[in-house]
Every structure is written in C-alpha cells, then in structure tokens.
Design an enzyme around this catalytic site. Structure first.
Site, PDB file in Angstrom:
ATOM      1  CB  ALA A   1      21.902 -22.212  -9.208  1.00 36.92           C
ATOM      2  CE  LYS A   2      27.005 -21.809 -15.808  1.00 33.90           C
ATOM      3  NZ  LYS A   2      26.200 -22.034 -17.017  1.00 33.90           N
ATOM      4  N   GLY A   3      27.792 -22.780 -10.838  1.00 33.71           N
ATOM      5  CA  GLY A   3      28.939 -23.066  -9.992  1.00 33.71           C
ATOM      6  C   GLY A   3      30.215 -23.074 -10.809  1.00 33.71           C
TER       7      GLY A   3
END
Ligand code: NAD
Length: 430
Positions: free
Chosen positions: A119-121
């Site tokens: 995941a990444k933001g």
C-alpha cells in the site's frame, strides 16, 4: 478465463502515462511473467491495484482561509497480509505515482518475506510552505479521511518523503481518537515513546548498506576506500552515506534539491548532516566543491546510491556513470531503458525492492512489538535486520544466478511467485 488488460482507455486509471512510475512498474511486471509458469494466469492481479482511495483534504490555514489538498491511499495487493507502505507529502504526488509506489511495496514485502501486502499514500502539497499547525491539521484530516481503510489489521502507513515520526504520532492519535482507544499498531515509524521501534529511523539506510555490502563482496569491490556518490541526502541517503563512511568508504559526491557537491578526498558526512539539519539542504556546505546538478552523474565513483525520487537514473545518466554498483535507496529511481544500459555496461544494480527494504523490515518489527507490548534492544533490531535482509539478498542472488537474469527480475520472480501463490490459494471471492 481471465479478464484481459483493457485496450488503452484514457478514462481508466490503470492505463499508464508515458515514462511514469506506473509504466515503469508495468514494464517490470512484463519482464517477470515469462518466469512464473502456471501462476502467470493470475498475472493481471499484479497490474491492477486492489483499491484506490482519493480524498479531499480541506484545512483552515493560519490566516483563516480554507485550502483543499488532494490525498490518496492505494492498496495494491492484500493477498499476503494487511497493506503496508509509507505516506508521501510532495507537490508532484499523483494517483499514478502512489499506485506504482504501492505496487513496489507489494513486491518488496513479498521479496523479503514479510507478512504484508502493498500500500502507499500521499498528499499533493509542498509541506515546507505550511506552518507546524497547518501540517498537523492536514495530517489529521487526511488520516480521518483514509481512516475507513487503514487499521492495524487492514493497512499500516509509515513515513516516506517529507513525513516523519511526528507526523506518524499525529496519525496514530487521530486514528485512536476516532476509534475510542489507543491503536499504536496503526502506523509504524512512530516516536519511541508511542510504541515506535529503536533503530527505525536509520533502518532504510542501514538496509541499503547491508545489501550493498553483500553485493560489493560478490563483485570483489572492497568498501575500504570505495568512492560513493549519493543523490538525496535525507533520511535514506544520509544514513547510507554515514554507514559506508564508517566502513571506510569515501563520500565523493552528493546532490539534493538544493545543489550538488563533490570532493575527491571525501566529504565529512557528520558535518554535512549537521549542515543539512540547519540549512535544509547540502547547498552552501563549505567542506566540498559546489558543482552543477547535472555534473553529479559524471563524478568518478564506484558506488552510486540514488536516494531521492523516481526516474532519476535516465538512459543518458546510465551511460555517464562510472559506478560498478548501483544501490537503489529510492523507490523506482531507474527507468527501464537505463536498467538495460547498466546491465550491458556490466554495472550491478541492487533493486529498490530489496535494497531499501530495511525500513519496512523494522516497521514489521515495530508492528510485532506493538502487538506484544514487548520491546527489543537496538542491537537486537539491527542484528535481526541484518539476518533477514542478508538472507533475502542471498535468495535473490541465487535466483538471478539460476535463471540468468538481473537481480531486479530475480527479486520480482521471488516476490510475484509468493504473491500469486497466495492469490491462487485464497481463490476468488465470491
Ligand atoms: P527525505 O524527505 O528524508 O529525503 C529526500 C531527499 O531527496 C532530500 O535530500 C531531498 O533534497 C532530495 N530530493 C528531493 N527532490 C530532489 C530532486 N529533484 N533532485 C535531487 N534530490 C532531491 O526522504 P527519504 O525518506 O530519505 O526518501 C528518499 C527515497 O527513499 C524515496 O524514494 C523514498 O520512497 C525511499 N524510501 C524511503 C524509506 C524510508 O523509510 N524513509 C523507505 C524506503 C524507501
């Protein structure tokens, strides 16, 4: 019958822009599919993020006006465990960039064998233009907005470019307030007082050093006296420089967003770190000779460490460098064409998905420590990090040797097999 990739559709968020990080990632997937045997039938899984959330982040500025920022959280794949990956604050953040970064987290976590998905933001913002209070409001509102998909068992953010332990503390507090408890395990890279792990701050740079040391040994490149050039002198680049200098190497060139320097005798890493802390960048440091940013790539060196942003090692720069070893501290720093040129020139590239995995490995230790509320010593953390990353490197090295492919393709083979096996075993819902 699996659904095939859609024809180029400008309205589909999964179709890449030319030379974008997402296109780089898709090119890397294309290279690995021929090695996956039957599992390749699940390959489309790798080309599609599972979930991508775009959020509006409105905050009140100190002058009373309201500004809106665009934020993202992408969960690329959750087959092997909860999502895991950092949060980036940068003016050039886009959905596509965050998709690529989340996909590289899927590969990285699987390549090292950590029980996480990818995941990444990010938020499109220039954080240096915000006051501390504005930064806190931005972080808290963003955390609330992505709160519907993060959590200690769902998706666990961490620091990335321009985010740090303080921002993780605000994220942890906001999430905890919203659920009415204290959920230390919702983020990693927190301050030690709040359930953070010793050794986390330097873990990514330490991992660059550990994998670099292993690679250097295999190409008979002694670290004593080795000339190292580092692009990006933030968390990752400065720690890697520090550890290589401790091992007897010389930092002969450095470049960041403020400028570039070189020194044949070697820059004093501790003095440069103090200068960057005070002035926000390497420009103006008196202990080296200032050079044009582009000249950084042709400074004579043995080891090149790109530790800034994606797409920095272009084809031209791949031809220019004299390095024998490239250690990808940054995520996605090498364009696919440049990768081929480096391979033709006999330059060994330790790919990001293993080279900079030290941070997420110690994040994993932090998450485990938070669950058990039992904390390890820094020596224990560093020893476990060395063992896990050293072991993962060895496995990837042997795979590359067996398949006669680059370390990058080998890392992708190891990782994608693990991800797609988990995918196949879990089966399709419903
Ligand atoms: P940071 O914010 O601490 O440092 C970023 C550095 O890059 C700074 O020195 C900055 O000046 C430099 N930089 C920014 N734009 C530049 C440009 N256009 N040209 C040259 N230099 C530029 O960030 P960080 O945490 O050190 O992250 C650096 C890279 O490492 C990123 O690709 C990040 O995704 C990756 N990474 C970080 C971690 C981590 O734990 N922090 C883990 C894995 C990978």
């Amino acid at each position: 019958m699996l659904h095939q990739a859609s024809p180029k559709n400008p309205l589909s968020y999964i179709d890449p822009q030319p030379d974008s990080p997402w296109q780089t990632y898709l090119a890397q997937v294309d290279r690995v599919l021929p090695y996956l045997g039957d599992l390749a039938r699940w390959g489309e899984t790798l080309r599609r993020p599972k979930r991508a959330l775009i959020v509006d982040v409105p905050i009140e500025m100190d002058d009373g006006t309201v500004q809106h920022f665009e934020g993202y959280r992408v969960q690329h794949n959750l087959s092997r465990g909860p999502g895991k990956g950092g949060v980036r604050y940068h003016p050039q953040v886009t959905l596509e960039e965050v998709m690529a970064l989340s996909a590289w987290m899927t590969v990285k976590n699987a390549a090292v064998g950590l029980p996480f998905g990818g995941a990444k933001g990010g938020i499109r913002v220039e954080p240096s233009r915000l006051s501390r209070k504005e930064l806190e409001r931005l972080t808290r509102r963003y955390t609330s907005e992505i709160g519907i998909i993060i959590g200690p068992q769902q998706d666990i953010p961490a620091p990335d470019v321009n985010t740090n332990a303080q921002i993780m503390a605000w994220m942890m507090d906001t999430y905890s307030m919203n659920i009415g408890g204290t959920a230390t395990g919702v983020v990693t890279g927190k301050p030690v007082q709040l359930g953070g792990s010793l050794g986390r701050v330097k873990a990514t740079g330490r991992g660059v050093f550990v994998t670099g040391r292993e690679a250097a040994r295999r190409i008979n490149l002694p670290l004593e006296g080795a000339r190292v050039a580092v692009q990006g002198f933030g968390n990752v680049g400065s720690t890697a420089a520090e550890l290589f200098a401790q091992a007897g190497a010389k930092l002969v060139a450095v470049q960041d967003h403020t400028g570039a320097l070189q020194s044949e005798q070697g820059l004093d890493v501790a003095a440069l770190q103090a200068h960057v802390l005070q002035h926000g960048g390497v420009a103006g440091f008196k202990g080296g000779q200032a050079i044009a940013a582009d000249d950084f790539w042709s400074v004579a060196c043995d080891i090149l460490i790109p530790a800034a942003l994606e797409g920095q090692v272009t084809e031209a720069r791949a031809r220019q460098t004299t390095a024998r070893l490239v250690l990808e501290g940054a995520n996605g720093p090498t364009l696919p064409g440049a990768d081929d040129i480096l391979a033709e020139r006999g330059v060994l590239v330790v790919p990001d998905v293993i080279c900079n995995a030290g941070g997420v490995t110690v994040s994993y230790f932090e998450w485990v420590q938070d669950f058990s509320s039992f904390f390890w010593s820094e020596d224990e953390i560093n020893a476990r990090l060395d063992k896990i990353l050293g072991g993962a490197f060895l496995h990837i090295w042997d795979t590359a040797d067996r398949l006669k492919v680059s370390l990058r393709t080998a890392a992708f083979v190891v990782a994608c097999e693990r991800v797609l096996e988990a995918r196949a075993e879990r089966g399709l819902y419903p």
